[in-house]
Design a protein around this motif. Structure first.
Motif, PDB file in Angstrom:
ATOM      1  N   GLU A 128       0.839  -1.192   0.000  1.00 10.62           N
ATOM      2  CA  GLU A 128       0.000   0.000   0.000  1.00 10.62           C
ATOM      3  C   GLU A 128       0.877   1.245   0.000  1.00 10.62           C
ATOM      4  OE1 GLU A 128      -2.670  -0.230   3.294  1.00 10.62           O
ATOM      5  OE2 GLU A 128      -4.046  -1.576   2.241  1.00 10.62           O
ATOM      6  N   THR A 129       0.456   2.242  -0.779  1.00  9.41           N
ATOM      7  CA  THR A 129       1.252   3.457  -0.939  1.00  9.41           C
ATOM      8  C   THR A 129       1.467   4.167   0.396  1.00  9.41           C
ATOM      9  OG1 THR A 129       0.352   3.726  -3.159  1.00  9.41           O
ATOM     10  CG2 THR A 129       1.411   5.638  -2.183  1.00  9.41           C
ATOM     11  N   GLY A 130       0.402   4.234   1.212  1.00  2.44           N
ATOM     12  CA  GLY A 130       0.525   4.927   2.495  1.00  2.44           C
ATOM     13  C   GLY A 130       1.576   4.307   3.401  1.00  2.44           C
ATOM     14  N   ILE A 133       4.943   5.403   2.188  1.00  2.00           N
ATOM     15  CA  ILE A 133       5.172   6.805   2.572  1.00  2.00           C
ATOM     16  C   ILE A 133       5.588   6.873   4.035  1.00  2.00           C
ATOM     17  CG2 ILE A 133       4.020   9.028   2.956  1.00  2.00           C
ATOM     18  CD1 ILE A 133       2.315   8.411   0.480  1.00  2.00           C
ATOM     19  N   SER A 134       4.955   6.067   4.872  1.00  2.00           N
ATOM     20  CA  SER A 134       5.292   6.044   6.289  1.00  2.00           C
ATOM     21  C   SER A 134       6.740   5.611   6.516  1.00  2.00           C
ATOM     22  CB  SER A 134       4.346   5.101   7.043  1.00  2.00           C
ATOM     23  OG  SER A 134       4.631   5.090   8.422  1.00  2.00           O
ATOM     24  N   THR A 212      -1.737   6.055   7.815  1.00  2.00           N
ATOM     25  CA  THR A 212      -1.228   6.877   6.722  1.00  2.00           C
ATOM     26  C   THR A 212      -1.725   6.359   5.384  1.00  2.00           C
ATOM     27  OG1 THR A 212       0.782   7.340   7.999  1.00  2.00           O
ATOM     28  CG2 THR A 212       0.867   7.823   5.648  1.00  2.00           C
ATOM     29  N   SER A 213      -1.788   5.040   5.242  1.00  2.00           N
ATOM     30  CA  SER A 213      -2.270   4.432   4.008  1.00  2.00           C
ATOM     31  C   SER A 213      -3.724   4.801   3.754  1.00  2.00           C
ATOM     32  CB  SER A 213      -2.110   2.912   4.077  1.00  2.00           C
ATOM     33  OG  SER A 213      -2.522   2.317   2.886  1.00  2.00           O
ATOM     34  N   THR A 216      -3.936   8.426   2.641  1.00  2.00           N
ATOM     35  CA  THR A 216      -3.458   8.595   1.261  1.00  2.00           C
ATOM     36  C   THR A 216      -4.502   8.143   0.263  1.00  2.00           C
ATOM     37  OG1 THR A 216      -1.191   8.208   2.019  1.00  2.00           O
ATOM     38  CG2 THR A 216      -1.585   8.045  -0.336  1.00  2.00           C
ATOM     39  N   GLN A 217      -5.098   6.964   0.505  1.00  2.54           N
ATOM     40  CA  GLN A 217      -6.100   6.432  -0.413  1.00  2.54           C
ATOM     41  C   GLN A 217      -7.304   7.351  -0.515  1.00  2.54           C
ATOM     42  OE1 GLN A 217      -7.186   2.523   0.894  1.00  2.54           O
ATOM     43  NE2 GLN A 217      -5.150   1.672   0.621  1.00  2.54           N
TER      44      GLN A 217
END
Length: 594
Positions: A128-130, A133-134, A212-213, A216-217
């Protein structure tokens, strides 16, 4: 071992020595901070600590022999000098350690950012992108804090405790032994609580990444959320993450609430015992009043660092947890851009031979696909959803590696060419036509490493039929498109994507349902722009509209991962039942529109 494997080994960090401080040290070393700066910072910190050890001795002498006549000016000067040296050394140490920590933070973020950019697309199918990022924002900061904010306290605390204990033994070994009884008592309290704190801290980091994910989503697709009236659902998802973080924070607070008072009790007990027992020894002449004062001051210099050492080990456990996740990312194999030969200058056909593919060893998406894309011609891919058309595009662009078969360009398989060389041949226009936040000019020139003149920019904009709406905008090519290009219409975004492809002047053009999401007016304009783009180029187009494929030189009909028909529109209408149904449905649809 071949060259590509060697290159990948050089560009990755093997996930060794997990779950201990060695992995943290290895990771910090990869960030390439200045070791000289760390040595100087710790030296200043040690100077400040060692100088501070002499203050209680000076106080002892002052108390034992204090009279106004006996107070010499040099003693006052020495005391002032001690405080000045301690203050300057401490300040320089804090500054240099902070700078050292920022170097680590910057270095780790640079490593992770580069790695994330060069990881294959398949990695993002699983992560997952979040969460990623974390890793770049939160986990790197945890490692920075343990070095810049806690390591100095740990080192100086250990020196302060050892130095104080040695001096105390010279003053009175009996009182010192009584003092040291508190050490095992303190460890009995701190060790089990420290383990619980480590467990909570790791869960806190994982939950932070998950939260965070979610953010972001949801925020990146806020229009979908609002159009679906999904605000209550997404609020509950976010609230769930907030509640989990709250509960973990409360648990962390409970442990801190236990540690603080217990340490306070230990310290107060020690103070009472030392003062009481010390007063008794002063009264019988075993020690002087000055030695008792020195004992109390050294006790403070022992007790105060205990908190710093505890904080260091708590933060170290957090950093080790963060290190595991970062090393996991850094150990992934990345795409090697410059390994392989350059694509030959002559145009060639693309040949797919026995091509097979499935995602993560699941159901087969493509099954022994065979066809050739002639150079300079238009090949259309047609078939029901899920038949493998988009997957074929991904394999040609080398986002994934096929499980079987090959794709060749000319006489060589495409994986023999360097990625950078191969992808530079391809111009891609998708249904969504994603844009980056920035100006229209920046989006048209995106990815090019050369200067683009105003004439070039206007030429490709005109060929893409984008110059008309761009000139009507107040700031022209300097107009901001907004996040993901949301300030522009779908047709405008498509034309900017076509202008971008024109500027790259690709040999191979890939169109993924480039007009399917547009209204009839926008479709006509975009189709004219696409016709300009397709002239003289090898073109592969995915389409669900008959108007897009009817003039194609070759049509490939895919069904459930297999080719069931190859030919022109006229040939397939006669010979292929499913294609004939597709054509008839499209004709009825067009009649309804007119």
């Amino acid at each position: 071992m071949n060259a590509i494997e060697t290159n990948e080994r050089q560009r990755t960090i093997p996930p060794k020595n997990k779950n201990n401080w060695k992995s943290l040290a290895t990771l910090i070393n990869k960030a390439k901070p200045s070791k000289l700066m760390l040595a100087i910072a710790l030296s200043f910190s040690l100077v400040s600590t060692i100088v501070g050890l002499f203050v209680p001795l000076f106080t002892k002498n002052l108390v034992d022999g204090f009279t106004l006549d006996s107070l010499e000016s040099y003693q006052i000067v020495m005391l002032v000098c001690v405080f000045v040296v301690q203050t300057i050394s401490g300040g320089l140490s804090i500054y240099l350690l902070n700078k050292f920590g920022q170097q680590i933070l910057s270095g780790l973020r640079d490593l992770l950012w580069r790695k994330l950019l060069y990881l294959p697309v398949a990695h993002y199918d699983k992560e997952e992108t979040g969460g990623l990022i974390s890793r770049v924002t939160n986990d790197t900061n945890v490692v920075k804090q343990v070095v810049s904010e806690h390591m100095s306290g740990f080192v100086t605390g250990v020196i302060s405790i050892i130095g104080s204990v040695i001096i105390l033994f010279t003053l009175d070994w009996q009182m010192t032994l009584m003092l040291l009884i508190a050490v095992p008592l303190t460890l009995i309290i701190l060790v089990p609580l420290g383990k619980k704190m480590h467990h909570i801290s790791r869960n806190m980091q994982n939950e932070t990444a998950s939260f965070t994910s979610v953010l972001t989503q949801v925020l990146s697709e806020v229009r979908l959320v609002k159009s679906s009236n999904a605000e209550p659902i997404e609020y509950e998802r976010g609230k769930s993450g907030i509640d989990k973080l709250f509960k973990l924070g409360v648990r962390e607070g409970k442990i801190q609430a236990i540690i603080g008072p217990l340490m306070g009790i230990v310290i107060m007990t020690l103070m009472v015992v030392i003062i009481g027992y010390g007063g008794l020894r002063v009264s019988n002449g075993s020690i002087t009043a000055g030695e008792l004062v020195a004992f109390i001051l050294y006790l403070i210099q022992i007790v105060m660092p205990l908190g710093q050492i505890t904080a260091f080990f708590t933060q170290l456990q957090k950093a080790i947890g963060a290190t595991e996740r970062m090393i996991d990312i850094l150990s992934q194999s990345e795409e090697v851009q410059d390994q392989g030969k350059q694509v030959p200058s002559a145009d060639s056909s693309i040949a797919l031979k026995d091509l097979s593919f499935n995602y993560d060893n699941g159901e087969a998406i493509l099954k022994k696909v065979n066809f050739t894309v002639p150079s300079g011609k238009v090949t259309a891919l047609v078939g029901p959803s899920g038949s493998g058309k988009t997957t074929l595009f991904s394999l040609i662009e080398r986002y994934y590696e096929p499980q079987g078969g090959s794709i060749s360009y000319g006489n060589d398989e495409i994986d023999e060419y360097s990625l950078a060389s191969w992808r530079s041949l391809i111009g891609y226009v998708s249904q969504e036509s994603p844009l980056m936040s920035g100006t229209i000019r920046e989006n048209i020139t995106y990815g090019l490493d050369r200067e683009v003149s105003e004439d070039e920019l206007r030429t490709v904009a005109r060929m893409a039929y984008a110059d008309g709406f761009i000139d009507e905008l107040p700031e022209g090519f300097a107009t901001e498109v907004g996040e993901r290009g949301m300030k522009l219409s779908g047709g405008q975004r498509q034309r900017i994507a076509i202008a971008r492809a024109l500027l790259r002047n690709p040999r191979i053009l890939m169109l993924d349902e480039a007009t399917s999401a547009l209204d009839s007016t926008s479709e006509r304009v975009v189709q004219e722009a696409l016709n300009n783009l397709m002239k003289g180029r090898t073109t592969i187009v995915i389409a669900h509209r008959l108007s897009t494929v009817v003039d194609a030189d070759q049509i490939i009909f895919l069904d459930k991962g297999s080719i069931t028909g190859i030919g022109t529109h006229e040939q397939l209408v006669v010979s292929h039942e499913l294609y004939r149904e597709f054509a008839e449905q499209q004709l009825r649809y067009q009649e309804q529109l007119t």
